[in-house]
Design an enzyme around this catalytic site. Structure first.
Site, short mmCIF file in Angstrom:
data_model
loop_
_atom_site.label_atom_id
_atom_site.label_comp_id
_atom_site.label_asym_id
_atom_site.label_seq_id
_atom_site.Cartn_x
_atom_site.Cartn_y
_atom_site.Cartn_z
N GLN A 1 -1.16 -12.20 10.54
CA GLN A 1 -1.58 -12.14 9.32
C GLN A 1 -0.31 -12.29 8.19
OE1 GLN A 1 -3.69 -8.89 10.45
NE2 GLN A 1 -2.17 -7.50 9.91
N LYS B 1 1.10 4.83 8.98
CA LYS B 1 1.05 3.61 8.60
C LYS B 1 1.64 3.41 7.44
CE LYS B 1 -3.50 2.79 9.26
NZ LYS B 1 -4.69 2.27 9.56
N TYR B 2 1.67 4.17 6.43
CA TYR B 2 1.68 4.17 5.27
C TYR B 2 3.23 4.92 4.43
CZ TYR B 2 -2.77 2.42 5.48
OH TYR B 2 -4.00 1.71 5.77
N ASP C 1 -2.98 -6.62 0.22
CA ASP C 1 -1.42 -6.76 0.87
C ASP C 1 -1.58 -7.39 2.20
OD1 ASP C 1 -3.04 -4.77 2.51
OD2 ASP C 1 -1.01 -3.67 2.92
N ASP D 1 -2.93 -7.33 17.45
CA ASP D 1 -3.60 -6.92 16.51
C ASP D 1 -4.63 -7.71 16.16
OD1 ASP D 1 -3.18 -4.51 14.64
OD2 ASP D 1 -3.68 -6.12 13.20
N ASN D 2 -5.78 -6.94 16.24
CA ASN D 2 -7.20 -7.62 15.87
C ASN D 2 -7.16 -8.98 16.06
OD1 ASN D 2 -8.32 -5.53 14.34
ND2 ASN D 2 -7.56 -6.02 12.38
N GLU E 1 -6.16 -5.76 21.18
CA GLU E 1 -6.56 -4.71 20.44
C GLU E 1 -7.66 -5.11 19.53
OE1 GLU E 1 -6.37 -1.97 16.57
OE2 GLU E 1 -5.92 -4.24 16.58
N LYS F 1 0.98 -1.19 0.11
CA LYS F 1 0.00 -0.10 -0.01
C LYS F 1 0.92 1.22 -0.08
CE LYS F 1 -4.06 -1.64 0.29
NZ LYS F 1 -5.27 -1.68 1.28
#
Lengths: 666, 666
Positions: free
Chosen positions: B310, B522-523, B345, B381-382, B410, B250
Site C-alpha cells: 500500500q 505504531k504512531y 494516510d 501485511d493484510n 498477516e 497520523k
C-alpha cells in the site's frame, strides 16, 4: 502470467453438490429441486454478487438465479429440474462496484459526511449503464445521474442511490466487470418420477401356471396383473426370461447335477435356442411378451426385465465370440468360481478382452432390443462383477436416446463399490437394508443414505427379501416380523420391493443353515395359491395405498428420526419439501411383545405451536388421538398393529387435502 | 468410446491429501512424511495392486512405493520429502492376475481339487514374464514354469507358486496390464524446516536507541541481537523500514493530524525519498541494513521483513503509475476507507487496473530486491486486501528461484479467506489463537488446525499480542496472564511470536476501550529498558530452550488433548512422529487462582504399560514425580508455576537423549 485472469477477484470454491468434484452427476427426478451452495468472496471489503447458472444440456442459453449469502461466506440458490436428461449448473460471481458504492454512500451520509464527490462517482457508473439499456430506461437512468451531478439536498440523491428500481437496473444491465466463472460444469441426471417412487413385486413367471405341475407362461403372469396392481405395486420384476443353459445345469437347492426334468436357474442364460435377445420357449412367444407389457400398461404397471450379463456354457456367444471369454489351457472355457467354489453353469464375460469395443456394443444392443419391445426398467444382476467403465458408458448412451429408461443395481457388496455403481448412472440401488434390524442400525444407515453426500446420487430400493436372501429377520419368523419389515421398507424408502409370493405367504424356511430359501424358486418351479390373502397381504395393500396418497412417502430425502424413550420403538417423520405434509410413523421393532413409550415430536423444526392440542390421525386404522406438546405416549402390540402411521393435523398447516384413511377390517 | 480405457478395471478415487481436489499443493518441510490414502478396487473378485508414485518436479522418473490395504478398500503408503521445491504424487493400480491366480490355486489345493490345468495357467504367466527379465532370473523363472508344466506332487508346485521369490519377480517384472493411472498430479510445496519451527520477536527499530528521545537505527537493533538470540528467538521481525509518508501522516494514538515532529506509521509507506525499495534514512543506510542481516546470521537469526503493498499519498508510485490507483471525480486519489472511517494516510492499490501485469511485476520486483539483499522471510501485511491471484502467482514465481523464501500471512479475517491465503502458498499464517481463551475454545480451534484437512496446508503461527492487538486476555492483566498466554502459544504451536518489548514488560493498558495499545508504537517512538528482566522474560527463555531441545515441540501436527476433571486445567501431549518422545503439558488457565485436578494419560495410545509406575519429569522446574496408570493429580498456582511441562519417562520408551532441564532460580 499466461492463462491468469489477473483482474478477476471473486473466488468461487467448494461448490456443492459436486460428486467427486463433479466427476459424476447428481441425480434428480423431474420437478425436484437442486440446491446449490458455494463459498464465494473476494479480497478486501467490496460487495460481491453471485448467480447460479443452469440449463438442460439441450438448451443453449443459461438460466440465471441470484444467489444469497447464507452465512460465513457460504452462498446458496436453487433451481427446479423440469425435463429428463442432463442439466448443467455452474456459478458466476463478480465484485459489484455499484453495490459497494451504495453501501458506502449510505454509511457516509448517515455519518454526516460530504458526499458530493461520491454522488459524481455514482452518476458516472449509472451513465455507463444507461448507454447499454433500453431507450425508456436510458432516459430514467440519465435523469437520476443528472440529479446526482447537481444534488438538491443529498437526502433525495441518497434515496435514488438506494432505490430498488435503480438497484434492479444496475443489476440487470450493469456490466459484470472481471466476473469469475466457476471452471466446472456440474451435472444433474434427471429421470422420470418412477426413479424416485416405485413399488416392486418380484415373481418367477414359470411358477404362475394355473395348474400345479405346469410351466407358467407370460399369459399366466398377465392374469395376475389385476391382483398385483390392486395390491398397489407399479413394477413387476421378472427374473431372466431367456433360454436356460443345459450344460452343467443346476438342480434343486443348487444341486450340481440337475435331473433331466429340472428347469435350471434362469440366470444361466442361453442355449441353442438363443441368448439374451431370445425368450425361453416354455414362457411363450415374443408376441406373448409384448402382450404382457401391453396389459401391464393398462394397469399402470411396468415390467422390469433382468439384465444378467453372463452366459451358460451353451450360450451362442461362447461359440460365436470365443474372444469374449477366458479359455483354460485344457481347451475349456473358464467358468465362474470363487475358489474353492465352482459355478460351472455360468461363464463370466472377460471384460479385458481386446475386442472390448464390440463386446460393449453387443451388450448395449441387448438393452436396446428390449427397450424397443417396450421395456423401460432393467434390474441389473451383479453389476459389480462387470467393468464399471462399461456401465458408465452404456447407461449414458442408452439415456441419450431414452432418458425414461431406468436401471436398478443389484449389488450387495462393499460400500465403495455400491456407491460407485450409483455414481456411474444406476437409477436405483439395492441396499444393506435387508440386514439392518435394530433401531440403531436402521437409524445409522438411513442417516448415511439421507443426510450425507450419498443422498445426491444413490436412490435406495429397500427389499425385505429376494430369491437369493431369506434374512435372519424373517427366518422362522411369524407374520408380525414380515409386516414389520414390510412397513420399514415401505415407509423409510420411497422405492421398495418384495419377492412377492413367498413374502405374502410368510415362507420362512432356510436351506441348511444358509441365508437362503429352502427349495428356492431359482432352481425349481413352484405353484402358489394366488387367491390366498394373508395378514401380510392386507398390510401390503394398506401401506401401498398410503404411499400413493401422501407425497411425504414418495421420496427418501426428507426424513427425521424422533427421540423415543423405548429403543424398540422406531419413530420418524417424513415430510414433503414444503413441510406442510407430515407423516409420523412409529414401528414396534419387537415382533413378539407389546412395547410402549414416549416419543418426541420436534415441534420447533416444523414451526408448530407449543401449548396447543393437536390431532394425530392414524391412517392405518382411522383412529384419531389428541396430542399436546412434544412428548406423547404410544403403545403397539405386534399382533394388533405393529405400527402407527400418523398424519399430523396441526393448526398452522393448512392442508386442503382430505387425509386418505385405510379402514381396518378386523 | 473415444477416450475410454475400456480394459482398465481398477478404480482409484478419493485420493488424500488433495486440497480442493488437487487445485492447491499440500505443505511439508524437508524430511516430513506425506501419507497418501485412496479408495482402490476393481469389479469382481480379482486381486489388485497399487503403487504410490512420487517425484520432485525436477526429477524425470517416478519413485514407487507399494501401497497396502488398510481396510474397506482404503489403501495407503507414504514417502518422505527431502528437498525444498515442489513434489508431485499420484497413484497407479492394476488388476493383478498372477496374485489372483496365487490366491485361487492355494484355495483349490487346500480343498483337494485337481490343479494341473491351473498350474499350466501359472506357467504361461511366468514364461511371459521370463522373456522380459534379466538372463539369470530368466533361467530361474523358466525352471519354475517347467516344473509347473510337469508337476511332481502338486505340493512342491504350490510352494513355488506362493514363494516370496516368485511373487517378488512377478511384481517387479510382471506387466501391469491395463493399469489405471490416477489422472491428477497432486502437489506438495516443500519448504525449509523454519517454515514449521520458528520463534519470532517483533520490535520497532526506531524504539531501540540507547538514549531516550533519539531515533533508533539498524545499528541499535544489531546491538540487541545477542540478547534476543539468548532468549531463544530465531526470527527478528521488523515493521516496514521504508520512508514514511508525510501527507495526512497520523499522530499519536492514531490522531488524524500529526504534529510536525511526529514520526507517523511505518505502514504508510513512501515519500519523496523513495518507496518499497528504499530505506527510511533515520534507520540508517542500505549498508547498515546489510550489516544487520549479516550480524543476525552470526546469531543464527533471520530478519523478517514486512511487505505492505500500500502507499502513502506521496509514494513515488502515485505519480509514476497513476493507472495503478483509483481516482475520484474531484481529481484526488482514492484513499483507504471502511465507511464512515477514512484512512487518508494509506492509498490502496487497485488490483483491477488494466495494467495489472506490470503492477504484478513491479510488486514482485520489490520482494526480489530484498531477497537479493539477504531477506528470506517476509511477513505480509493484510494480504487479504490484495488480489488472491497475485499472491498465488508471486509466491510461486519467487519460490521457483528461491524455495528457501518464506511468507507469513498477516490476515485476521474470515475463515475461508484465511484458508485460501494458506492454500495459495503462504508458508505460515496468523491465526485466531489471539482470541481463544477458554479450554473449550482452545481445544476446538486446535483440533480444527491439527485434525482436519487444514493441517495439510496451513501452518499456524501463534501470537499472544501484536502492535495492533492488545487482547482481552492481557488487558490490565498481571504477569501470570502473560506467562500463560506465552506458554500456550509456545507449546501448542511450533511457530509462535511475540511483539516483544511490550510483552516482556507486561504492558497492559488499552487505548480508550479498544483492543489496542495506548500510546502504540505504531504512531510514536518509545524507549524501552532492554536490560530489564521480568518473570515473563524468564519464562520466555525457558520455554524457548525446551522448544529447541524437544522435537515433539517442533511441529504442530502431533497433538492430543487429555481428559481433565477440572476445566481450568488444559492438558495435552505433543509427540514426535515415532511417538518415542512425549511432552505432556498442563497449563492452569485460571491466572488468578490455584487449580488442581486429575488428568488422564492415554497409555494405550502410546503403547505404554498399565500397572507400572513411571516418572514424569517437569522440564520447567527439574522436579520429578512418580505416576501410575492413567489418572494422576496435578496442582498449579499461577504465581508459582502456571504450567507443568513433563517429559514422560516411561519404560518401553528407550530414549537415549538426556532430557533437557531448565533449573528454576527462585
Amino acid at each position: 502470467m499466461k492463462g491468469i485472469s489477473g483482474k478477476s477477484r471473486a473466488i468461487i470454491e467448494h461448490v456443492k453438490p459436486a460428486i467427486d468434484n463433479g466427476e459424476f452427476p447428481i441425480k434428480r427426478v423431474e420437478g425436484e429441486r437442486v440446491e446449490v451452495t458455494a463459498d464465494i468472496y473476494c479480497d478486501g471489503h467490496d460487495k460481491i454478487k453471485a448467480v447460479l447458472l443452469y440449463k438442460h444440456i439441450k438448451q443453449r442459453k443459461w438460466n440465471e438465479v441470484p444467489m444469497h449469502l447464507i452465512s460465513n461466506d457460504r452462498w446458496g440458490a436453487y433451481f427446479k429440474t423440469t425435463q429428463t436428461g442432463w442439466y448443467e449448473y455452474t456459478i458466476q460471481a463478480w465484485v459489484d462496484h455499484f453495490a459497494t458504492w451504495q453501501h458506502d454512500i449510505k454509511r457516509k451520509f448517515e455519518a454526516g459526511q460530504h458526499i458530493a464527490t461520491e454522488l459524481l462517482m455514482g452518476a458516472n457508473m449509472i451513465l455507463e449503464v444507461a448507454e447499454k439499456s433500453s431507450t425508456k430506461l436510458t432516459q430514467k437512468l440519465i435523469g437520476w445521474a443528472q440529479q446526482m451531478q447537481s444534488p438538491i439536498d443529498f437526502q433525495s440523491e441518497v434515496n435514488i442511490a438506494l432505490s430498488p428500481e435503480l438497484s434492479e437496473q444496475m443489476y440487470r444491465y450493469g456490466h459484470r466487470s472481471n466476473a469469475t466463472m466457476y471452471p466446472k460444469l456440474l451435472k444433474v441426471q434427471v429421470e422420470r418420477q418412477k426413479a424416485l417412487f416405485s413399488t416392486w413385486y418380484e415373481l418367477f413367471p414359470r411358477s404362475t401356471a394355473k395348474e400345479k405341475g405346469q410351466h407358467g407362461t407370460f399369459a399366466d403372469v398377465a392374469h395376475l396383473l389385476p391382483r398385483i396392481s390392486a395390491l398397489g405395486f407399479d413394477v413387476l420384476y421378472l427374473p431372466p426370461v431367456h433360454p436356460i443353459g443345459t450344460k452343467f445345469r443346476k438342480g434343486k437347492n443348487n444341486n450340481v447335477k440337475a435331473a433331466p426334468d429340472e428347469p435350471g436357474s434362469p440366470w444361466a442364460i442361453g442355449n441353442k435356442e438363443g441368448g439374451h435377445k431370445a425368450i425361453h420357449p416354455q414362457l411363450g412367444s415374443l408376441d406373448d411378451f409384448r402382450a404382457l407389457i401391453a396389459k401391464a400398461q393398462e394397469y399402470n404397471m411396468e415390467i422390469a426385465m433382468d439384465i444378467a450379463f453372463q452366459c451358460s456354457p451353451d450360450h451362442p456367444y461362447v461359440t460365436e465370440h470365443p474372444e469374449w471369454f477366458k479359455w483354460r489351457p485344457d481347451g475349456t472355457v473358464q467358468y465362474a468360481e470363487n475358489p474353492p467354489k465352482k459355478y460351472q453353469d455360468i461363464i463370466p464375460i472377460n471384460f479385458e478382452t481386446d475386442d472390448w469395443q464390440n463386446l460393449w456394443r453387443e451388450l448395449k444392443s441387448v438393452v436396446d432390443y428390449w427397450i424397443l419391445e417396450g421395456v423401460k426398467i432393467f434390474r441389473v444382476d451383479n453389476p459389480h462383477t462387470k467393468a464399471f467403465a462399461f456401465w458408465q458408458w452404456m447407461i449414458a448412451e442408452v439415456k441419450k436416446d431414452a432418458p425414461e429408461v431406468l436401471f436398478l443395481s443389484e449389488a450387495f457388496t462393499r460400500p465403495r463399490i455400491m456407491e460407485r455403481l450409483a455414481k456411474i448412472g444406476f437409477s436405483q440401488s439395492y441396499t444393506y437394508f435387508t440386514w439392518r434390524n435394530t433401531g440403531e442400525e436402521i437409524k445409522e444407515y438411513l442417516i448415511e443414505l439421507t443426510s450425507t453426500e450419498v443422498v445426491e446420487y444413490m436412490r435406495p430400493n429397500f427389499w425385505p427379501n429376494t430369491p437369493d436372501i431369506l434374512p435372519v429377520s424373517l427366518e422362522n419368523k411369524d407374520e408380525p416380523a414380515f409386516i414389520t419389515r414390510l412397513l420399514l421398507a415401505a415407509t423409510l424408502s420411497s422405492n421398495y420391493g418384495i419377492y412377492g409370493p413367498v413374502f405374502e405367504l410368510g415362507l420362512n424356511e432356510a436351506y441348511s443353515g444358509k441365508e437362503e430359501y429352502n427349495q428356492s424358486e431359482k432352481y425349481e418351479i413352484h405353484h402358489w395359491d394366488w387367491s390366498k390373502e394373508t395378514k401380510i397381504t392386507d398390510a401390503i395393500r394398506k401401506v401401498n395405498l398410503l404411499r400413493k396418497g401422501y407425497k411425504a412417502l414418495q421420496q427418501t430425502r426428507n426424513l427425521m428420526f424422533l427421540n423415543a424413550d423405548n429403543a424398540q420403538l422406531l419413530a420418524f417423520i417424513k415430510y414433503d419439501d414444503d413441510k406442510t405434509e407430515l407423516i409420523l410413523t412409529v414401528i414396534n421393532l419387537d415382533t413378539n411383545n407389546q412395547q410402549a413409550g414416549w416419543i418426541q415430536v420436534p415441534l420447533y423444526l416444523f414451526h408448530l405451536p407449543y401449548g396447543e392440542a393437536y390431532t394425530v390421525h392414524d391412517l392405518m386404522t382411522g383412529n384419531k388421538y389428541t396430542w399436546k406438546d412434544e412428548w406423547n405416549y404410544v403403545m403397539l402390540h405386534p399382533n394388533i398393529a405393529p405400527a402407527h402411521m400418523f398424519h399430523l393435523e396441526v393448526n398452522p398447516i393448512h392442508n386442503p387435502k382430505q387425509p386418505l384413511v385405510v379402514n381396518v377390517v378386523e
